[in-house]
Design a protein around this motif. Structure first.
Motif, PDB file in Angstrom:
ATOM      1  N   LEU A  11       0.738  -1.075   0.477  1.00 14.95           N
ATOM      2  CA  LEU A  11      -0.149   0.194  -0.119  1.00 14.95           C
ATOM      3  C   LEU A  11       0.834   1.277   0.227  1.00 14.95           C
ATOM      4  N   THR A  12       0.000   2.066  -0.808  1.00 13.46           N
ATOM      5  CA  THR A  12       1.086   3.658  -0.250  1.00 13.46           C
ATOM      6  C   THR A  12       0.837   4.248   0.794  1.00 13.46           C
ATOM      7  N   ILE A  13       0.492   3.825   1.905  1.00  6.85           N
ATOM      8  CA  ILE A  13       0.614   4.668   2.501  1.00  6.85           C
ATOM      9  C   ILE A  13      -0.693   3.036   4.095  1.00  6.85           C
ATOM     10  N   PRO A  14       0.160   2.742   4.868  1.00  5.53           N
ATOM     11  CA  PRO A  14      -0.738   2.155   5.916  1.00  5.53           C
ATOM     12  C   PRO A  14      -1.768   2.434   6.279  1.00  5.53           C
ATOM     13  N   CYS A  15      -2.968   1.257   5.511  1.00  6.39           N
ATOM     14  CA  CYS A  15      -3.806   1.430   6.094  1.00  6.39           C
ATOM     15  C   CYS A  15      -4.644   0.371   6.554  1.00  6.39           C
ATOM     16  N   ARG A  16      -4.895  -0.211   7.883  1.00  5.77           N
ATOM     17  CA  ARG A  16      -6.139  -1.756   8.310  1.00  5.77           C
ATOM     18  C   ARG A  16      -7.277  -1.750   7.524  1.00  5.77           C
ATOM     19  N   HIS A  17      -7.724  -0.413   7.729  1.00 10.91           N
ATOM     20  CA  HIS A  17      -9.845  -0.758   7.184  1.00 10.91           C
ATOM     21  C   HIS A  17      -9.236  -1.516   5.254  1.00 10.91           C
ATOM     22  N   TYR A  18      -8.139  -0.854   4.426  1.00 13.60           N
ATOM     23  CA  TYR A  18      -8.332  -1.437   2.630  1.00 13.60           C
ATOM     24  C   TYR A  18      -7.537  -2.321   3.324  1.00 13.60           C
ATOM     25  N   GLN A  19      -6.523  -2.768   3.595  1.00 22.08           N
ATOM     26  CA  GLN A  19      -6.008  -4.520   4.464  1.00 22.08           C
ATOM     27  C   GLN A  19      -7.293  -5.630   4.664  1.00 22.08           C
ATOM     28  N   ALA A  20      -8.329  -4.936   5.147  1.00 25.54           N
ATOM     29  CA  ALA A  20      -9.160  -6.082   6.076  1.00 25.54           C
ATOM     30  C   ALA A  20     -10.054  -6.308   4.964  1.00 25.54           C
ATOM     31  N   GLY A  21     -10.374  -4.892   3.720  1.00 27.66           N
ATOM     32  CA  GLY A  21     -11.086  -4.375   2.718  1.00 27.66           C
ATOM     33  C   GLY A  21     -12.586  -4.122   2.783  1.00 27.66           C
ATOM     34  N   THR A  22     -12.680  -4.419   4.589  1.00 26.75           N
ATOM     35  CA  THR A  22     -13.701  -3.161   4.985  1.00 26.75           C
ATOM     36  C   THR A  22     -14.738  -2.229   4.655  1.00 26.75           C
ATOM     37  N   CYS A  23     -12.925  -0.844   3.710  1.00 23.41           N
ATOM     38  CA  CYS A  23     -13.103  -0.138   3.200  1.00 23.41           C
ATOM     39  C   CYS A  23     -12.830   0.288   2.054  1.00 23.41           C
TER      40      CYS A  23
END
Length: 395
Positions: A3-15
């Motif tokens: 990812l370009t920046i760390p994001c747990r929501h994107y990684q989890a597929g929730t956002c």
């Protein structure tokens, strides 16, 4: 997944609000530049000066959060609904990396306030509850905040007033707090009625030593750093033109809080007298623009709450320059054709939708595009802002 920046929501597929989070940022800018060039293929581009894209910070760049409120009154969730129809599939985005880090602690205090004031989150499926959205905006120059609660009714006003002193004690940076009443069961963010809980009704900001104000129901850019450079670029282009041909009369259509017109008029006033007319449909934004003009000591300035196209079509005098910063739909054929007939020497067009801008430019056949620059107001998405300078060929 890189990812370009760390994001747990994107990684989890929730956002998936940031659709391009897996695209390297250099590639993001390349794709946006290519898209812009494709839209302008039918426009006159001889001697067009393409400036390099102006990049954004990759995280913590937003000054505003729009949070859907769901869950229960005891455990509210602030974020988004992945399935608005059931009213329960919520994702808490209090730690979204696009927001300033300070927002996380503010949201925790607001969750406690929601419970204390009994603000039952609105359930879309059941059409029950009171609190629909929380809107939080930060001034980058002061760190002060504007907070708005979007409610279905005024029923909870006494409870909110009862708990309000304690809220301000916990969040002394709150400058403007209001309740917006939106009674409709519809995908409408806010209603017409605004109830202020604070004496202050606007949040002060500053771009390039130009005082600007943010007020409920008034448009303001959500990426302050990029917006600041956008306005500064417009100001510099106008000063360059003025050295060749004096600009003494400006229209700023779809002016919002006056960012473009005020930057240009304030700079021009140092060299000669200048008349500025700003038009915007939002009365709240016009109030802010008027405050800025007063603070700057601009005398020959008129900001009016009108439909921009309707105003222009009724005018008979010709300004030297017209600035347009329309919503995504563009200025439209009628206004574009009118400007083509009016023939101001210069048109400065700022757009958040290059597709509609290209359609508008097709009606301005007597104008040569002189300069253009992309401003990445919305990183990690396909959206961007673009500024272009049009010069009347006979000029």
């Amino acid at each position: 997944m890189q990812l370009t920046i760390p994001c747990r929501h994107y990684q989890a597929g929730t956002c998936r609000s940031c659709q391009w989070l897996e695209v390297p940022y250099v590639r993001q800018l390349e794709q946006k530049s290519t898209h812009l060039a494709q839209q302008l293929q039918g426009s006159a581009q001889q001697n067009l000066h393409w400036l390099p894209p102006f990049p954004s910070a990759l995280q913590h760049f937003r000054n505003k959060a729009k949070m859907v409120v769901s869950g229960s009154v005891e455990r509210p969730i602030l974020g988004i609904l992945t399935d608005p129809n059931d009213g329960q599939s919520a994702v808490d985005l209090c730690d979204c990396p696009l927001y300033p880090p300070s927002f996380f602690a503010v949201f925790q205090v607001l969750k406690d306030f929601i419970a204390r004031a009994g603000l039952v989150p609105y359930n879309i499926a059941k059409q029950k509850g009171e609190l629909k959205y929380i809107l939080l905006t930060e001034s980058r120059i002061s760190g002060r905040l504007m907070l708005r609660f979007v409610l279905r009714s005024e029923n909870k006003l006494p409870l909110i007033q009862r708990e309000f002193a304690q809220l301000r004690a916990k969040l002394p940076q709150l400058a403007v707090v209001s309740l917006n009443i939106q009674p409709q069961h519809a995908a409408v963010l806010e209603g017409e009625k605004e109830i202020f809980l604070t004496e202050e009704q606007q949040l002060e900001e500053d771009f390039n030593h130009i005082p600007l104000f943010i007020r409920p129901q008034g448009f303001f850019q959500t990426n302050p750093l990029v917006a600041q450079h956008l306005y500064a670029t417009a100001q510099n282009w106008v000063l360059e033109l003025n050295s060749q041909q004096p600009i003494t009369h400006l229209w700023d259509l779809f002016c919002g809080s006056g960012g473009f017109g005020l930057h240009c008029a304030a700079a021009l006033q140092k060299q000669q007298s200048v008349q500025l007319t700003g038009i915007e449909i939002s009365p709240a934004a016009i109030v802010c623009a008027g405050l800025s003009a007063q603070r700057l000591g601009l005398s020959d300035v008129s900001f009016r709450s009108l439909d921009a196209a309707a105003f222009a079509l009724e005018q008979t005098d010709k300004p030297d320059m017209v600035i347009v910063n329309p919503p995504r739909r563009g200025i439209g054929q009628e206004l574009a054709e009118f400007l083509a007939q009016l023939r101001p020497h210069f048109i400065l067009y700022s757009s958040c939708n290059a597709v509609s801008m290209a359609k508008d430019l097709a009606y301005l056949r007597d104008y040569q595009m002189a300069k253009i620059q992309l401003f990445d107001m919305f990183p990690h998405t396909a959206h961007y802002e673009v500024l272009t300078l049009l010069v009347l060929r006979s000029a």
